[in-house]
Design a protein around this motif. Structure first.
Motif, PDB file in Angstrom:
ATOM      1  N   GLU A 154       0.801  -1.218   0.000  1.00 21.97           N
ATOM      2  CA  GLU A 154       0.000   0.000   0.000  1.00 21.97           C
ATOM      3  C   GLU A 154       0.836   1.271   0.000  1.00 21.97           C
ATOM      4  O   GLU A 154       0.531   2.224  -0.702  1.00 21.97           O
ATOM      5  N   SER A 155       1.890   1.290   0.802  1.00 19.90           N
ATOM      6  CA  SER A 155       2.761   2.462   0.852  1.00 19.90           C
ATOM      7  C   SER A 155       4.163   2.016   1.228  1.00 19.90           C
ATOM      8  O   SER A 155       4.370   0.898   1.714  1.00 19.90           O
ATOM      9  N   ALA A 156       5.113   2.908   0.990  1.00 18.24           N
ATOM     10  CA  ALA A 156       6.511   2.620   1.319  1.00 18.24           C
ATOM     11  C   ALA A 156       7.193   3.916   1.723  1.00 18.24           C
ATOM     12  O   ALA A 156       6.814   5.004   1.265  1.00 18.24           O
ATOM     13  N   GLY A 157       8.206   3.795   2.588  1.00 19.54           N
ATOM     14  CA  GLY A 157       8.935   4.976   3.024  1.00 19.54           C
ATOM     15  C   GLY A 157      10.360   4.650   3.425  1.00 19.54           C
ATOM     16  O   GLY A 157      10.643   3.520   3.859  1.00 19.54           O
ATOM     17  N   ILE A 158      11.247   5.607   3.262  1.00 17.10           N
ATOM     18  CA  ILE A 158      12.652   5.482   3.678  1.00 17.10           C
ATOM     19  C   ILE A 158      13.047   6.764   4.403  1.00 17.10           C
ATOM     20  O   ILE A 158      12.698   7.872   3.972  1.00 17.10           O
ATOM     21  N   GLU A 206      13.622  12.176   4.576  1.00 19.81           N
ATOM     22  CA  GLU A 206      12.573  11.175   4.362  1.00 19.81           C
ATOM     23  C   GLU A 206      11.985  11.266   2.973  1.00 19.81           C
ATOM     24  O   GLU A 206      11.991  12.319   2.332  1.00 19.81           O
ATOM     25  N   GLU A 207      11.462  10.131   2.524  1.00 19.28           N
ATOM     26  CA  GLU A 207      10.666  10.053   1.307  1.00 19.28           C
ATOM     27  C   GLU A 207       9.645   8.944   1.506  1.00 19.28           C
ATOM     28  O   GLU A 207      10.004   7.808   1.816  1.00 19.28           O
ATOM     29  N   ARG A 208       8.372   9.276   1.353  1.00 19.90           N
ATOM     30  CA  ARG A 208       7.293   8.298   1.508  1.00 19.90           C
ATOM     31  C   ARG A 208       6.299   8.470   0.374  1.00 19.90           C
ATOM     32  O   ARG A 208       6.172   9.556  -0.190  1.00 19.90           O
ATOM     33  N   GLY A 209       5.589   7.404   0.064  1.00 17.56           N
ATOM     34  CA  GLY A 209       4.580   7.515  -0.980  1.00 17.56           C
ATOM     35  C   GLY A 209       3.665   6.318  -0.987  1.00 17.56           C
ATOM     36  O   GLY A 209       3.939   5.283  -0.374  1.00 17.56           O
ATOM     37  N   ARG A 267       3.971  -0.992   3.938  1.00 21.59           N
ATOM     38  CA  ARG A 267       2.786  -0.998   4.779  1.00 21.59           C
ATOM     39  C   ARG A 267       1.583  -1.570   4.056  1.00 21.59           C
ATOM     40  O   ARG A 267       1.388  -1.369   2.868  1.00 21.59           O
ATOM     41  N   TYR A 268       0.798  -2.255   4.837  1.00 21.02           N
ATOM     42  CA  TYR A 268      -0.521  -2.727   4.413  1.00 21.02           C
ATOM     43  C   TYR A 268      -1.487  -2.422   5.540  1.00 21.02           C
ATOM     44  O   TYR A 268      -1.370  -2.968   6.632  1.00 21.02           O
ATOM     45  N   SER A 269      -2.413  -1.510   5.345  1.00 19.68           N
ATOM     46  CA  SER A 269      -3.393  -1.227   6.386  1.00 19.68           C
ATOM     47  C   SER A 269      -4.598  -2.125   6.159  1.00 19.68           C
ATOM     48  O   SER A 269      -5.157  -2.158   5.069  1.00 19.68           O
TER      49      SER A 269
END
Length: 461
Positions: free
Chosen positions: A34-38, A48-51, A78-80
């Motif tokens: 669903e989303s990823a971030g570093i 940071e970078e998230r999307g 992430r998986y909500s």
């Protein structure tokens, strides 16, 4: 309240920390789509970078080579499982407190989120997201008023109840914490002079890092410069409660999880199924990909031929971890296509790892009937899922669970089967090397952690 199933990765002391974090997340993409971030530490501040979306969709070369500078990195996929599919809930989650910049990445779910959140808001905390990970951050920050960092983190984790494998970056420190029951996996590795931490060892394999050991239940590791210190949480538990669904479904088959070879465990689950429920048939087939390894074990033990009578489109994501029912239904229609010539007039044993709602298998069985299958026998390599999970898996409502509300005969009739057999709990535990170490709550309702004031099914609330 957020319930999440996710993957984390961290690396300390590597000049390409962001790039390696990217690949560490890529290897664990199955844990969250669903989303990823570093987040990286560049020596003076966190970057940071998230999307939203898959790892290669979120990050590009500009991010990895120029924007995410530094030799310390951590990331999250992430998986909500219930709502909240929005960028503000993507992790790692970052805050600033005095001269400290803090980022957190969390795999798991707290059962006392609402209680803690209400208490923190009474003290003046203002929340930016709906994720339980932010609750842990607020607890840490409040503790920092009177405690050094390491004590503040331990005290916050002691107050949090539920499952958590955490990565924290606090300025130039990388901290890993695992809940006292060890519900979610977390492993420590080494890549040359660099320390690496991940949810699964498949991330190490991609980077050619060496597995050092599991981070122990209730352990906190603090990596700071050339030192790595281990702390033990002051919490007594009767025994470990690893999530057995990691071995049944979630983890990649090439990973070592809780010290178990996932591939071997799944084959043994299939073998135990065959011992419990052999049936005369023309061949055994899996629903790819999750059913493949238990189907191999079933075929080898039963002596029946093994066929791939369903072909998967690998460009469609896993149906179970799509965020909405409408997307699950769409994925079911496009994900797997039958090999028609193998099916007509045949007696088929289908082996799969689990049945949650029953809607996916029902549509596939209907298709096999339309193609002329003579008999369809379904074998499931885990026991019936009858109870909600409150520790981070997407069966949070008992009403969703087909086995909680129907007999075996009723499930057979609903799906359209000639026979149905679930692996027994005894057979499942024979498939792992440390049977006393696993949480079986979704099968037997024996919850390790009561839910204070929530709706957990394990207390009078």
């Amino acid at each position: 309240m957020k319930r999440e199933y996710c993957g984390v990765f961290g690396i300390y002391n590597h000049e390409e920390a962001a790039r390696l974090t990217y690949f560490g997340l890529y290897a664990q993409q199955h844990r969250g789509q669903e989303s990823a971030g570093i987040v990286t530490w560049d020596g003076t501040k966190l970057r940071e970078e998230r999307g939203m979306g898959l790892v290669p969709d979120v990050f590009n070369e500009e991010h990895l080579s120029r924007e995410l500078k530094g030799n310390i990195g951590m990331g999250h996929v992430r998986y909500s499982t219930t709502g909240g599919s929005r960028l503000r809930n993507a992790q790692p989650f970052m805050v600033q407190y005095k001269d400290l910049e803090l980022a957190i990445a969390h795999n798991g779910n707290l059962v006392n989120t609402m209680e803690l959140r209400a208490k923190l808001e009474e003290r003046g905390s203002i929340f930016q997201t709906t994720i339980d990970s932010e609750v842990i951050v607020h607890l840490i920050v409040q503790n920092l008023r009177t405690m050094p960092l390491e004590e503040a983190v331990l005290a916050a984790c002691k107050e949090a109840q539920g499952s958590y494998s955490l990565l924290l970056m606090v300025n130039n420190k990388l901290i890993a914490v695992r809940d006292p029951l060890g519900i979610r996996p977390l492993v420590l590795g080494r890549l040359g002079e660099s320390h690496v931490i991940a949810s699964e060892t498949c991330a190490f394999d991609l980077l050619e890092a060496e597995l050092v050991r599991n981070i122990e239940p209730g352990e906190m590791l603090v990596i700071d410069g050339n030192s790595m210190e281990s702390y033990k949480m002051d919490v007594e538990v009767e025994k470990k409660r690893h999530c057995i669904f990691e071995l049944v479904y979630f983890s990649r088959p090439d990973s070592l999880v809780f010290g178990e070879n996932v591939y071997t465990c799944r084959k043994e689950m299939g073998r135990q199924l065959a011992l419990e429920s052999h049936v005369d048939a023309d061949f055994v087939m899996p629903f790819p990909d999750s059913g493949i390894y238990c189907a191999v074990g079933y075929a080898q033990e039963s002596g029946l031929p093994y066929e791939h009578a369903m072909i998967r489109n690998h460009y469609v994501g896993r149906t179970f971890i799509q965020p909405s029912q409408s997307m699950r239904d769409f994925s079911t229609r496009v994900k797997i296509n039958p090999v028609k010539s193998l099916i007509e007039g045949k007696r088929i044993v289908i082996v799969d790892d689990s049945v949650v709602r029953g809607t996916t298998i029902r549509s596939r069985v209907k298709k096999l009937r339309e193609l002329g299958a003579k008999e369809i026998h379904f074998r499931v390599s885990c026991p019936p899922i009858k109870f909600p999970c409150y520790y981070g898996i997407n069966f949070s409502s008992k009403g969703e669970l087909i086995a909680a509300n129907n007999s075996i005969k009723e499930i057979e009739d609903y799906i359209g089967l000639d026979s149905l057999h679930y692996l027994t709990i005894e057979g499942l535990l024979k498939s792992v090397s440390s049977p006393d170490d696993y949480c079986l709550a979704c099968f037997n309702g024996d919850y390790a952690i009561p839910c204070p004031g929530g709706n957990c099914g394990s207390c009078s609330c």
